[in-house]
Design a protein around this motif. Structure first.
Motif, mmCIF file in Angstrom:
data_model
loop_
_atom_site.group_PDB
_atom_site.id
_atom_site.type_symbol
_atom_site.label_atom_id
_atom_site.label_comp_id
_atom_site.label_asym_id
_atom_site.label_seq_id
_atom_site.Cartn_x
_atom_site.Cartn_y
_atom_site.Cartn_z
ATOM 1 N N ARG A 87 0.393 -0.927 0.305
ATOM 2 C CA ARG A 87 -0.345 -0.300 0.210
ATOM 3 C C ARG A 87 1.488 1.004 0.156
ATOM 4 O O ARG A 87 0.517 2.140 -0.457
ATOM 5 N N LYS A 91 1.445 2.200 -3.942
ATOM 6 C CA LYS A 91 -0.637 2.528 -3.213
ATOM 7 C C LYS A 91 -0.894 2.221 -3.092
ATOM 8 O O LYS A 91 -2.345 2.550 -5.070
ATOM 9 N N ASP A 93 -4.969 -0.213 -3.505
ATOM 10 C CA ASP A 93 -5.703 -0.426 -2.675
ATOM 11 C C ASP A 93 -6.181 -1.279 -1.782
ATOM 12 O O ASP A 93 -6.827 -2.431 -2.596
ATOM 13 N N SER A 95 -8.630 -2.347 -0.918
ATOM 14 C CA SER A 95 -9.658 -3.165 -0.626
ATOM 15 C C SER A 95 -9.737 -3.835 -1.726
ATOM 16 O O SER A 95 -10.807 -4.652 -1.752
ATOM 17 N N LYS A 96 -9.401 -3.565 -2.724
ATOM 18 C CA LYS A 96 -8.903 -5.318 -3.882
ATOM 19 C C LYS A 96 -8.358 -6.125 -3.270
ATOM 20 O O LYS A 96 -6.716 -5.798 -2.638
ATOM 21 N N GLU A 116 -7.632 -6.873 -11.913
ATOM 22 C CA GLU A 116 -7.317 -5.615 -11.427
ATOM 23 C C GLU A 116 -4.974 -6.129 -11.473
ATOM 24 O O GLU A 116 -4.954 -7.433 -11.735
#
Length: 152
Positions: A87, A91, A93, A95-96, A116
């Motif tokens: 993260r 950077k 996400d 939540s993915k 993704e």
């Protein structure tokens, strides 16, 4: 259609290039029902279709396996994103979350945000560890590598 559902539920995609050529005519006429004789001929012609129908793929009870695997993934996902390095550095996400698996037979299961893009670097270490341990054995690997993700 029961015939196609049986193949699909075995974990083999109907778009798999190993079965698609033999299924194109059935897929083009989705309302068409095929008889036992045609199904048997397709199975004789295509070993993957036969294995799908007979339950002789790498994971015979693929639907049950998927149910149990989804429960494991759900449990793991509920634990949250423990390692902040991805993260922070990329950077990403948090939540993915996704997991995909494919057996040697070609049975596939994709869960979550599997389309993704993500940095492979974060998953390379455990894969390299698993391959190394498989080739060299636990004792040999742990002479050089610790047990914890921290490197200890």
């Amino acid at each position: 259609q029961v015939f196609l559902d049986k193949i699909r539920s075995s974990g083999i995609s109907l778009q798999d290039q190993r079965v698609l050529p033999d299924l194109k005519h059935i897929l083009a006429e989705s309302h068409k029902l095929i008889g036992y004789e045609e199904a048997e001929n397709l199975a004789k012609k295509n070993a993957l279709i036969e294995a799908s129908l007979c339950g002789t793929l790498a994971i015979p009870g693929f639907e049950l396996f998927c149910r149990d695997f989804k429960a494991c993934v759900s449990s793991a996902r509920s634990l949250g994103f423990e390692n902040g390095s991805v993260r922070n550095v990329f950077k990403a996400d948090p939540s993915k979350w996704a997991v995909s698996l494919c057996t040697i037979s070609g049975q596939c299961l994709n869960l979550g945000d599997f389309n993704e893009r993500f940095p492979v670097m974060e998953v390379a270490r455990p894969i390299i560890y698993a391959v190394n341990r498989s080739i060299n054995g636990k004792q040999s690997v742990h002479k050089h590598v610790g047990y914890e993700p921290s490197g200890r």
